[in-house]
Motif scaffolding. Sequence first.
Motif, short mmCIF file in Angstrom:
data_model
loop_
_atom_site.label_atom_id
_atom_site.label_comp_id
_atom_site.label_asym_id
_atom_site.label_seq_id
_atom_site.Cartn_x
_atom_site.Cartn_y
_atom_site.Cartn_z
N ALA A 1 10.04 17.17 18.80
CA ALA A 1 9.34 17.61 17.59
C ALA A 1 9.53 19.10 17.32
O ALA A 1 9.69 19.51 16.17
N GLU A 2 9.52 19.92 18.36
CA GLU A 2 9.64 21.37 18.14
C GLU A 2 11.08 21.81 17.92
O GLU A 2 11.33 22.84 17.29
N GLU A 3 12.03 21.05 18.42
CA GLU A 3 13.43 21.46 18.34
C GLU A 3 14.19 20.77 17.20
O GLU A 3 15.32 21.17 16.89
N THR A 4 13.60 19.78 16.57
CA THR A 4 14.27 19.05 15.49
C THR A 4 13.63 19.48 14.18
O THR A 4 12.51 19.07 13.87
N VAL A 5 14.33 20.32 13.41
CA VAL A 5 13.76 20.99 12.25
C VAL A 5 14.52 20.60 10.99
O VAL A 5 15.75 20.75 10.92
N LEU A 6 13.80 20.07 10.02
CA LEU A 6 14.33 19.91 8.66
C LEU A 6 13.74 21.04 7.83
O LEU A 6 12.52 21.23 7.79
N LYS A 7 14.60 21.80 7.13
CA LYS A 7 14.12 23.04 6.51
C LYS A 7 14.68 23.22 5.11
O LYS A 7 15.88 23.06 4.89
N LEU A 8 13.79 23.55 4.17
CA LEU A 8 14.23 23.93 2.83
C LEU A 8 14.73 25.36 2.84
O LEU A 8 14.28 26.19 3.64
N PRO A 9 15.67 25.70 1.94
CA PRO A 9 16.10 27.09 1.82
C PRO A 9 15.01 27.94 1.17
O PRO A 9 14.04 27.40 0.62
N PRO A 10 15.13 29.27 1.20
CA PRO A 10 14.16 30.11 0.49
C PRO A 10 14.06 29.71 -0.98
O PRO A 10 15.05 29.37 -1.62
N VAL A 11 12.85 29.75 -1.51
CA VAL A 11 12.59 29.26 -2.86
C VAL A 11 13.27 30.15 -3.90
O VAL A 11 13.39 31.37 -3.74
N ALA A 12 13.78 29.52 -4.96
CA ALA A 12 14.35 30.25 -6.10
C ALA A 12 13.20 30.68 -7.01
O ALA A 12 12.40 29.85 -7.44
N TYR A 13 13.13 31.97 -7.31
CA TYR A 13 12.05 32.44 -8.18
C TYR A 13 12.42 33.80 -8.77
O TYR A 13 13.36 34.48 -8.34
N ALA A 14 11.64 34.22 -9.76
CA ALA A 14 11.70 35.57 -10.32
C ALA A 14 10.36 35.86 -10.96
O ALA A 14 9.57 34.95 -11.25
N LEU A 15 10.08 37.12 -11.19
CA LEU A 15 8.90 37.55 -11.95
C LEU A 15 9.37 38.25 -13.22
O LEU A 15 10.31 39.06 -13.19
N ALA A 16 8.72 37.93 -14.33
CA ALA A 16 9.06 38.60 -15.58
C ALA A 16 8.69 40.08 -15.47
O ALA A 16 7.55 40.42 -15.15
N SER A 17 9.64 40.96 -15.71
CA SER A 17 9.39 42.40 -15.55
C SER A 17 8.72 43.00 -16.78
O SER A 17 8.22 44.13 -16.72
N GLY A 18 8.70 42.26 -17.88
CA GLY A 18 8.02 42.71 -19.09
C GLY A 18 7.72 41.51 -19.97
O GLY A 18 8.17 40.40 -19.69
N ALA A 19 6.95 41.72 -21.01
CA ALA A 19 6.65 40.64 -21.94
C ALA A 19 7.90 40.26 -22.72
O ALA A 19 8.71 41.12 -23.09
N THR A 20 8.07 38.96 -22.97
CA THR A 20 9.21 38.44 -23.73
C THR A 20 8.68 37.55 -24.85
O THR A 20 7.87 36.66 -24.61
N ALA A 21 9.14 37.79 -26.05
CA ALA A 21 8.63 37.06 -27.21
C ALA A 21 9.29 35.70 -27.35
O ALA A 21 10.42 35.48 -26.89
N ALA A 22 8.59 34.78 -27.99
CA ALA A 22 9.21 33.50 -28.37
C ALA A 22 10.43 33.79 -29.24
O ALA A 22 10.43 34.70 -30.07
N GLY A 23 11.49 33.00 -29.04
CA GLY A 23 12.73 33.19 -29.77
C GLY A 23 13.77 34.00 -29.03
O GLY A 23 14.95 34.00 -29.39
#
Length: 390
Positions: A68-90
């Motif tokens: 159990a401790e040596e057998t690891v199924l692992k997801l990669p680091p999550v894909a994400y970003a943060l909006a650095s400023g407000a963005t308008a529709a369109g």
Amino acid sequence: MKFFTLLVLFFAALQSARALPEAELQRYIDEAIIAGGGEVVIPPGVHLIERGLTVKNAKKLRIIGLDAEETVLKLPPVAYALASGATAAGATTIPVKNQRGFKPGMRLKIEADGELDSFTKKPKPYHLAIVKAVNNESIQLEAPLKFPIPADTMIRHEDAPNLIEIRGASEDVRIEKLTLDGGRVPGDPPIHGHAQLCAVFASGTYSYEKGPTGPKVKKLSISRCFIQNCHGRGIALYSVEGAEIDDCTIRDTADEAIDFDHFTTKSIATHNHIARCHIGVELNDANDCLVAGNEFRECGTGINLWRWCKQPGLNEGNIIVKNLFDHMHGNAVRIATGTKGNTVAQNEIIAPGKNGIIISGEAQIVKANKITASGMKPIVIQEGKHDISE
């Protein structure tokens, strides 16, 4: 019935652990399902799972690690970003910071108000877009935005996988002796993946309005596993019957460690060790489930029982008994409006940050719980008539 067994004899000859390709693991699982059942043995090693392993319409399938401790199924680091400023529709470009993992063609889940939800009659808390191109400071889109994006909005991958996903008319699936790692690493922002980025996600077919609309997943067993670092739930069950989660360690999840969700019935969580999770166990539209003999340490809320769907007879007959809650940050046990006839008994609750047990709904049974050093009150009744005794 012909049973398929992956007795990978060459594993015994390996001098050191090695990672298997995800496609190879999926092929072994698919072959066992086609054969009508069997055992897939996964060798020690860290096996990177980028797309998620799928179990569909499986019968009598066992997925087990050698250690159990040596057998690891692992997801990669999550894909994400943060909006650095407000963005308008369109707009067709979103200025971002901390961008990681996005690629052209990916669908974005932008966590800002979107279109009206037909069930809640409120704006959905997200809207979608597709990546055309990306760099460290901006994401270009294939089409203009339909809704605006405030600054600092979380943007993540709409199709982010679960490590193991169980669907269809699956029955008697067992997952044992594995470490399931959701890929969360120090420095990641708070991401509540909900039904994504879970270690195990199992779901029959259902709708909020009609309830189950197809076969439930039945007799799922998860035991002796280490589950950790999930942005979503450790284990999430939707429209599942007769599941057993036993003797697992679940830690450092951003959402619930164990989630008995819409129309899950007659399922149990016993003898699990749960630490530093947002919520230990959630029961939402669940009936006749048992949560017994578990240890909860330093979670936000220990157990949360509440209603989402409107069908009569939901959220009834659940039993929460003989659990230890040690230093929850919030309430140890919360029973919300729209629930009825649930039992909370013989639990030990030590130093919750808020209340020991907080009760709404009707006809709850609360007895023989030992509650010490509550930050607020040992027991709070918000509404309804209940059977309460020390």
